[in-house]
Write an enzyme that holds these catalytic residues in place. Structure first.
Site, PDB file in Angstrom:
ATOM      1  N   ARG A  77      76.390  44.803  41.045  1.00  0.00           N
ATOM      2  CA  ARG A  77      77.217  43.925  40.007  1.00  0.00           C
ATOM      3  C   ARG A  77      78.400  43.988  39.184  1.00  0.00           C
ATOM      4  NH1 ARG A  77      76.699  41.581  34.228  1.00  0.00           N
ATOM      5  NH2 ARG A  77      78.234  40.248  34.202  1.00  0.00           N
ATOM      6  N   HIS A 121      85.143  39.431  33.656  1.00  0.00           N
ATOM      7  CA  HIS A 121      84.158  40.020  32.415  1.00  0.00           C
ATOM      8  C   HIS A 121      85.247  40.485  31.647  1.00  0.00           C
ATOM      9  CE1 HIS A 121      80.898  42.643  31.845  1.00  0.00           C
ATOM     10  NE2 HIS A 121      81.412  43.593  30.847  1.00  0.00           N
ATOM     11  N   GLU A 166      79.419  36.446  29.459  1.00  0.00           N
ATOM     12  CA  GLU A 166      78.798  37.059  27.869  1.00  0.00           C
ATOM     13  C   GLU A 166      80.192  36.002  27.237  1.00  0.00           C
ATOM     14  OE1 GLU A 166      78.507  40.971  26.873  1.00  0.00           O
ATOM     15  OE2 GLU A 166      76.232  40.698  27.516  1.00  0.00           O
ATOM     16  N   ASN A 292      71.743  38.871  30.023  1.00  0.00           N
ATOM     17  CA  ASN A 292      72.082  40.364  29.859  1.00  0.00           C
ATOM     18  C   ASN A 292      70.744  40.233  27.787  1.00  0.00           C
ATOM     19  OD1 ASN A 292      74.152  40.257  31.231  1.00  0.00           O
ATOM     20  ND2 ASN A 292      75.360  40.056  29.965  1.00  0.00           N
ATOM     21  N   TYR A 294      69.569  43.070  25.544  1.00  0.00           N
ATOM     22  CA  TYR A 294      69.604  44.799  25.060  1.00  0.00           C
ATOM     23  C   TYR A 294      69.133  44.671  23.917  1.00  0.00           C
ATOM     24  CZ  TYR A 294      73.663  44.748  27.893  1.00  0.00           C
ATOM     25  OH  TYR A 294      74.666  45.865  28.637  1.00  0.00           O
ATOM     26  N   GLU A 354      72.088  42.572  33.159  1.00  0.00           N
ATOM     27  CA  GLU A 354      72.101  43.292  32.230  1.00  0.00           C
ATOM     28  C   GLU A 354      71.423  44.127  31.173  1.00  0.00           C
ATOM     29  OE1 GLU A 354      75.868  43.658  29.706  1.00  0.00           O
ATOM     30  OE2 GLU A 354      77.117  43.158  31.890  1.00  0.00           O
TER      31      GLU A 354
HETATM   32  C1  FCB Z   1      77.582  43.895  27.315  1.00  0.00           C
HETATM   33  C2  FCB Z   1      79.270  43.958  28.051  1.00  0.00           C
HETATM   34  C3  FCB Z   1      79.220  45.486  28.751  1.00  0.00           C
HETATM   35  C4  FCB Z   1      78.693  46.436  28.191  1.00  0.00           C
HETATM   36  C5  FCB Z   1      77.744  46.352  27.092  1.00  0.00           C
HETATM   37  C6  FCB Z   1      76.319  47.726  26.495  1.00  0.00           C
HETATM   38  O1  FCB Z   1      77.159  42.946  26.392  1.00  0.00           O
HETATM   39  O2  FCB Z   1      78.354  42.674  29.009  1.00  0.00           O
HETATM   40  O3  FCB Z   1      80.617  45.487  29.564  1.00  0.00           O
HETATM   41  O4  FCB Z   1      78.905  46.665  27.185  1.00  0.00           O
HETATM   42  O5  FCB Z   1      77.606  45.070  26.562  1.00  0.00           O
END
Ligand code: FCB
Length: 449
Positions: A77, A121, A166, A292, A294, A354
């Site tokens: 990607r 992006h 995002e 995404n 995290y 992500e």
């Molecule tokens: C996300 C972004 C990516 C990267 C990660 C850590 O929010 O999409 O570009 O910065 O965080």
């Protein structure tokens, strides 16, 4: 040792974004983006870092594709720099920019790696920002023009398209808090940006359908797992508002054709201007949702908590510390997010577009990084994804953020997210321990526990 097998055909990928890796910011006819402008301003980025050179991927692309092939990735990607293709954002096309992505796509296909292209992006052309950027309703047409050009050139070979990466981050970090490009602090502009990003997404999907291109199209959202900090009613409601502002604000219009009404009452004068027919354009069937994930945060009421009177702090599951971004580590939060999508938004087909972590990553004398923390992180999140799939979540692929250490926006080059280390003084790529571990996962289509 037990092997947790993933469904046959599950995609194993890694992700990057143009501004974070390409460099060559003003070469071969490329125009200036809002990130070029922003990073060239003093005091915007940690240590004054900028993406002018980054990982020099624009010049090292063939070598980087070989790296991906060595890892055994089934998909990659990446995003396109809009300003390589349309230096002023619209009008004049720069063939050299299109040619670069054309070569990249062909190299990937030759290596049996399916391209997943993100159109936006974050690096909007600066010329368009000068006309108001995403706050200007014309942005819908600017994006449509760009999307059409790219579909025409690459649409015969690209398997997956994400319109935006995002939208929440673009709108709130870029237009409300001013910590990302274009560096504006104005809530009205931020909510209008959300609305125009969604409309331009809808328009691009329409154009894609009209062209009968062979791939799939969707959008990528950052979905954090929010938990109320206490059981009190005020914290529960604060958490709901935070959820509505992050997830509901995008998922509801995309999948249900409306915006969260209670949230909109809190916004008051900052509500976006919505024209008739807008919600129908946004609420179009997509082929997949990109997620995404995290981190997890605990949300509570705070009377100094900005527009929504909320504040949040990172949450880690027992035994897990924090990443070098200060983010909490909670693999179970990924399962919670995926189940929410299954239960409340019609169980869309999904890709985890992500997931990853930044750690200090100390290289040894040969430059090798034995990043066991990253391996533990990725393994635990993959197991959570595996559990979600077992309950019926339609997750069909996983992309590690990131293939390479790279330019992490306002945090510059300090955070290291890569499976592969980049020595910025030589541009040498050195696969970390996690790269070897991931190669094994891919070859077995399974995670060992
Ligand atoms: C996300 C972004 C990516 C990267 C990660 C850590 O929010 O999409 O570009 O910065 O965080």
């Amino acid at each position: 040792m037990i092997l947790q097998k993933f469904p046959t055909g599950f995609l194993w990928g890694a992700a990057t974004a143009a501004y974070q890796i390409e460099g060559a910011w003003n070469e071969d006819g490329k125009g200036e983006s809002i990130w070029d402008r922003f990073t060239h301003r003093p005091h915007t980025i940690l240590n004054g870092d900028r993406g002018d050179i980054a990982c020099n991927h624009y010049h090292l692309m063939p070598e980087d594709v070989s790296l991906m092939a060595q890892l055994g990735l089934s998909s990659y990607r990446f995003s396109l720099a809009w300003t390589r293709i349309l230096p002023a954002g619209k009008g004049q096309i720069n063939q050299q920019g299109l040619d670069f992505y054309d070569r990249l796509v062909d190299k990937l296909l030759k290596a049996n790696i399916l391209p997943h292209v993100t159109l936006n992006h974050w690096d909007l052309p600066q010329a368009l920002q000068e006309e108001g950027g995403w706050v200007n309703r014309d942005s819908i047409n600017w994006f449509a023009e760009y999307a059409q050009i790219v579909f025409e050139r690459l649409g015969d070979r690209v398997s997956f398209w994400s319109t935006h990466n995002e939208p929440w981050v673009i709108a709130f970090l870029g237009y409300a808090h001013g910590i990302f490009a274009p560096g504006i602090a104005n809530f009205s502009q931020a909510y209008q940006t959300i609305h125009h990003l969604l409309l331009s997404h809808g328009k691009a999907v329409q154009i894609f359908r009209q062209g009968n291109y062979p791939g799939e199209i969707g959008i990528v959202l950052n979905l954090e797992n929010y938990q109320p900090k206490t059981k009190t009613e005020v914290d529960r409601q604060a958490c709901q508002r935070a959820y509505d502002n992050l997830a509901g604000l995008l998922l509801q219009p995309l999948f249900q054709g409306d915006y969260p009404q209670q949230l909109f009452q809190w916004l008051g004068q900052h509500q976006p201007v919505i024209a008739s027919g807008d919600l129908a354009l946004i609420n179009q069937p997509i082929d997949f949702l990109g997620v995404n994930y995290y981190s997890t945060s605990a949300v509570s009421f705070h009377h100094h908590g900005g527009l929504l009177k909320t504040t949040s702090q990172p949450v880690s599951a027992p035994g897990w510390g924090k990443t070098s971004m200060g983010w909490g580590i909670n693999p179970a939060g990924l399962k919670t997010v995926l189940l929410d999508l299954k239960d409340n938004y019609g169980n869309p087909k999904m890709y985890l577009t992500e997931n990853g972590c930044a750690f200090p990553d100390f290289p040894d004398s040969r430059g090798f990084v034995a990043d066991w923390e990253r391996i533990n992180f990725l393994r635990a999140h993959l197991l959570a994804a595996h559990q979600a799939i077992a309950t019926g979540v339609k997750l069909q692929g996983y992309y590690v953020w990131s293939l390479l250490d790279n330019f992490e926006w306002a945090s510059g080059y300090q955070p290291k997210f890569g499976l592969v280390r980049v020595d910025y003084s030589t541009q040498q790529r050195i696969p970390k321990q996690s790269a070897y571990w991931y190669r094994e996962v891919i070859s077995q289509n399974a995670v060992a526990i």
